[in-house]
Motif scaffolding. Structure first.
Motif, short mmCIF file in Angstrom:
data_model
loop_
_atom_site.label_atom_id
_atom_site.label_comp_id
_atom_site.label_asym_id
_atom_site.label_seq_id
_atom_site.Cartn_x
_atom_site.Cartn_y
_atom_site.Cartn_z
N VAL A 170 12.97 7.37 -0.61
CA VAL A 170 14.06 8.34 -0.82
C VAL A 170 13.54 9.48 -1.71
N GLN A 171 13.79 10.72 -1.23
CA GLN A 171 13.41 11.88 -2.01
C GLN A 171 14.68 12.64 -2.44
N GLY A 172 14.58 13.95 -2.67
CA GLY A 172 15.76 14.71 -3.07
C GLY A 172 15.66 15.27 -4.48
N GLY A 176 11.23 7.71 -4.54
CA GLY A 176 10.07 8.55 -4.82
C GLY A 176 10.49 9.77 -5.60
N GLY A 177 9.51 10.64 -5.84
CA GLY A 177 9.82 11.92 -6.48
C GLY A 177 10.19 11.81 -7.95
N LEU A 178 9.91 10.65 -8.54
CA LEU A 178 10.17 10.49 -9.99
C LEU A 178 8.87 10.14 -10.70
N SER A 179 8.93 10.12 -12.03
CA SER A 179 7.72 9.91 -12.84
C SER A 179 6.67 10.95 -12.46
N VAL A 180 7.16 12.18 -12.33
CA VAL A 180 6.29 13.30 -11.94
C VAL A 180 6.33 14.41 -13.00
N GLY A 181 6.64 13.99 -14.24
CA GLY A 181 6.64 14.97 -15.33
C GLY A 181 8.02 15.25 -15.91
N PHE A 241 5.13 7.59 5.28
CA PHE A 241 4.41 8.79 4.87
C PHE A 241 5.44 9.85 4.48
N ASP A 242 5.41 10.28 3.26
CA ASP A 242 6.45 11.19 2.76
C ASP A 242 5.82 12.37 2.04
N GLU A 243 6.68 13.31 1.67
CA GLU A 243 6.23 14.38 0.78
C GLU A 243 6.98 14.26 -0.54
N CYS A 244 6.24 14.17 -1.62
CA CYS A 244 6.85 14.14 -2.95
C CYS A 244 6.83 15.58 -3.47
N PRO A 245 8.00 16.25 -3.53
CA PRO A 245 7.99 17.65 -3.97
C PRO A 245 7.48 17.76 -5.41
N THR A 285 -3.35 -0.27 -17.12
CA THR A 285 -4.79 -0.37 -16.87
C THR A 285 -5.50 0.91 -17.33
N ARG A 286 -4.84 2.06 -17.18
CA ARG A 286 -5.48 3.33 -17.54
C ARG A 286 -5.65 3.43 -19.07
N ILE A 287 -4.57 3.13 -19.82
CA ILE A 287 -4.71 3.31 -21.28
C ILE A 287 -5.61 2.24 -21.89
N THR A 314 0.84 -1.21 0.00
CA THR A 314 0.00 0.00 0.00
C THR A 314 0.87 1.24 0.00
N ASP A 315 0.55 2.20 -0.86
CA ASP A 315 1.22 3.48 -0.82
C ASP A 315 0.64 4.25 0.37
N SER A 316 1.41 5.24 0.86
CA SER A 316 1.09 5.81 2.18
C SER A 316 0.12 6.99 2.11
N GLY A 317 -0.16 7.48 0.92
CA GLY A 317 -1.15 8.55 0.84
C GLY A 317 -0.57 9.93 0.66
N LEU A 362 10.88 1.41 -7.50
CA LEU A 362 10.74 2.70 -8.21
C LEU A 362 9.25 2.98 -8.39
N MET A 363 8.76 4.04 -7.75
CA MET A 363 7.31 4.29 -7.68
C MET A 363 6.78 4.98 -8.93
N GLY A 364 5.67 4.43 -9.43
CA GLY A 364 4.96 5.12 -10.50
C GLY A 364 5.53 4.92 -11.89
N CYS A 393 2.62 0.98 -11.82
CA CYS A 393 2.10 2.11 -12.60
C CYS A 393 0.67 1.85 -13.04
N VAL A 394 -0.10 2.92 -13.13
CA VAL A 394 -1.49 2.78 -13.60
C VAL A 394 -1.55 2.73 -15.12
N LEU A 395 -0.40 2.97 -15.77
CA LEU A 395 -0.38 3.08 -17.24
C LEU A 395 -1.13 1.96 -17.96
C1 LIG Z 1 3.26 7.55 -15.53
C2 LIG Z 1 1.76 7.77 -15.37
C3 LIG Z 1 0.88 7.05 -16.40
O1 LIG Z 1 1.37 7.31 -14.10
C4 LIG Z 1 0.39 8.21 -13.65
C5 LIG Z 1 0.67 9.54 -14.33
C6 LIG Z 1 1.39 10.52 -13.46
O2 LIG Z 1 2.32 9.86 -12.62
C7 LIG Z 1 1.80 8.92 -11.70
C8 LIG Z 1 2.89 7.89 -11.47
N1 LIG Z 1 4.06 8.54 -10.89
C9 LIG Z 1 4.30 8.46 -9.57
N2 LIG Z 1 5.36 9.07 -8.98
C10 LIG Z 1 5.24 8.83 -7.65
C11 LIG Z 1 6.01 9.29 -6.57
C12 LIG Z 1 5.62 8.92 -5.26
C13 LIG Z 1 6.33 9.41 -4.10
O3 LIG Z 1 7.34 10.16 -4.19
N3 LIG Z 1 5.87 9.06 -2.87
C14 LIG Z 1 4.79 8.25 -2.71
N4 LIG Z 1 4.38 7.92 -1.46
N5 LIG Z 1 4.11 7.73 -3.77
C15 LIG Z 1 4.50 8.09 -5.05
C16 LIG Z 1 3.74 7.62 -6.16
C17 LIG Z 1 4.11 8.01 -7.45
N6 LIG Z 1 3.54 7.78 -8.67
O4 LIG Z 1 1.41 9.52 -10.48
C18 LIG Z 1 -0.01 9.66 -10.44
C19 LIG Z 1 -0.33 11.13 -10.36
C20 LIG Z 1 -0.59 8.79 -9.32
O5 LIG Z 1 -0.50 9.11 -11.66
C21 LIG Z 1 0.51 8.28 -12.15
O6 LIG Z 1 1.50 9.18 -15.44
#
Ligand SMILES: CC1(C)O[C@@H]2[C@@H](CO[C@@]3(CNc4nc5cc6c(=O)[nH]c(N)nc6cc5[nH]4)OC(C)(C)O[C@@H]23)O1
Ligand SMILES: [Zn+2]
Length: 374
Positions: free
Chosen positions: A190-192, A217-222, A147-151, A273-275, A93-96, A247-249, A269-271
């Motif tokens: 891990v953040q940073g 964490g903090g990756l796959s955020v654009g 429980f973390d903060e993803c900048p 299932t989402r697409i 489970t992710d922490s929210g 590696l999250m996301g 990743c939701v990729l």
């Molecule tokens: C790639 C793809 C398709 O995945 C989609 C959308 C935008 O990116 C995603 C996936 N990226 C992603 N980075 C994350 C970083 C953290 C983090 O630093 N901390 C914690 N606790 N959980 C995280 C979960 C993460 N998910 O994040 C949301 C916004 C959940 O939708 C996902 O593009």
């Protein structure tokens, strides 16, 4: 006996990627692995039996969503998430923390935790290290995230530094609030941001606290994929060899391959299932948007090289018809294939590591799949 242990099997001589097993109270996970996302206690449109058919070995669910609905007390009274959703394999489970930032409005971060309004009904809510641990405890997941903060991305150096230092303090509070270390493993995150020295600081602070596993964490955020790979190049080596790295996301085929090559063991990743729900599929020849008119009379399988239920029994024409007609069965068939495709890709990755040829496999895969944005 700790709840989560990592067993290293071998390191690929060609790439440095590693083959391993993560042992949990609900079973073993072969790594590198892809984890289907079941945010609201279901991997959208899939039954647990179908997920087992494709050998999904672990699935993800989400503290933020289940905290808001149905409420973690209901899941606790149901006997926990495994019982509630009839899934007897491992759950992470992710922490929210991240979802608060990606979903809710009106949020306020304090040292104590995060005040926000529910994205469902605007109710005032509060999440903190202690609350996130209480919720995950009620859910009974095998792997909990701190429980973390993803900048946000991009973010100023000073903001990222202050944020990672708070994430470290929050991780300490999670450890203190951890009621059941013997049947639930707690991973730190891990953040940073995109700053090498801040990644080093975050990793050093968290690995000094000896968690059973570490997430990046903090990756796959654009950010661009190249920038993500650069951050992985200097962050993965900071993590202990004898613990899982998550590696999250991340979940596109190219990113899974590049992440595995850099030593990552777990991905989600939701990729896929989402697409799938808008008729986009991942096939051995690259992305295929089966709802497009060109497939109206294409009576061949979605992917001639795929052995999944969808590809063995239905045609592109039929899938296109179902998706265009908004038939739920169409979403189920494309979702089944996309998940099967990624799980199969990870099986091939594990085989290539066993045979010390993951770099060759990556080149072969890209030659066929194409480097397009997949
Ligand atoms: C790639 C793809 C398709 O995945 C989609 C959308 C935008 O990116 C995603 C996936 N990226 C992603 N980075 C994350 C970083 C953290 C983090 O630093 N901390 C914690 N606790 N959980 C995280 C979960 C993460 N998910 O994040 C949301 C916004 C959940 O939708 C996902 O593009
Ligand atoms: Zn298929």
């Amino acid at each position: 006996m700790a709840a989560i242990t990592y067993e290293h099997i071998k390191t690929c001589k060609q790439s440095g990627a590693r083959l391993g097993r993560v042992h949990t109270p609900h079973g073993v996970i072969e790594t590198p692995t892809f984890m289907p996302v079941g945010t609201q206690a279901t991997v959208k449109t899939m039954s647990p039996e179908e997920l087992k058919d494709m050998d999904a070995q672990i699935i993800l669910s989400n503290t933020y969503h289940l905290f808001l609905r149905p409420g973690h007390d209901i899941v606790r009274e149901a006997g926990g998430l495994h019982k509630f959703m009839n899934w007897d394999r491992p759950i992470l489970t992710d922490s929210g923390g991240f979802q608060v930032f990606s979903l809710s409005e009106m949020r306020k971060i304090t040292e104590e935790g995060v005040h926000f309004r529910s994205h469902l009904n605007g109710d005032k809510k509060f999440l903190s290290p202690e609350v996130a641990m209480e919720v995950q405890n009620a859910l009974g997941s095998d792997i909990m995230m701190a429980f973390d903060e993803c900048p946000p991305y991009p973010a100023e150096y000073d903001y990222v530094k202050k944020s990672l230092e708070r994430t470290t303090r929050w991780a300490e509070r999670c450890l203190k609030a951890h009621a059941r270390p013997h049947d639930q493993g707690l991973f730190a995150i891990v953040q940073g941001g995109m700053f090498e020295d801040l990644r080093k600081q975050s990793a050093a602070e968290l690995t000094s606290m000896d968690f059973p596993g570490y997430a990046i964490g903090g990756l796959s955020v654009g950010e661009s994929k190249q920038l993500m790979y650069e951050v992985l190049d200097y962050t993965v080596p900071l993590l202990p060899q004898d613990k899982p790295r998550y590696l999250m996301g991340v979940g596109s085929p190219d990113a899974l391959l590049e992440g595995a090559i850099r030593g990552v063991d777990m991905f989600d990743c939701v990729l896929p299932t989402r697409i799938a729900r808008n008729g986009t599929t991942m096939t051995s020849q690259g992305r295929l948007v089966v709802r497009n008119a060109q497939y109206a009379r294409d009576f061949g399988p979605l992917d001639p090289e795929c052995g999944c239920y969808t590809c063995r029994n239905y045609s592109r024409a039929y899938l296109r018809h179902l998706i265009k007609s908004d038939e739920t069965f169409g979403l189920r068939l494309t979702t089944y294939h996309n998940l099967y495709f990624l799980l199969e890709l990870m099986r091939k990755v594990r085989k290539a590591i066993m045979e010390d040829r993951l770099l060759d496999f990556r080149d072969e895969f890209f030659a066929q799949y194409g480097l397009n944005d997949n």
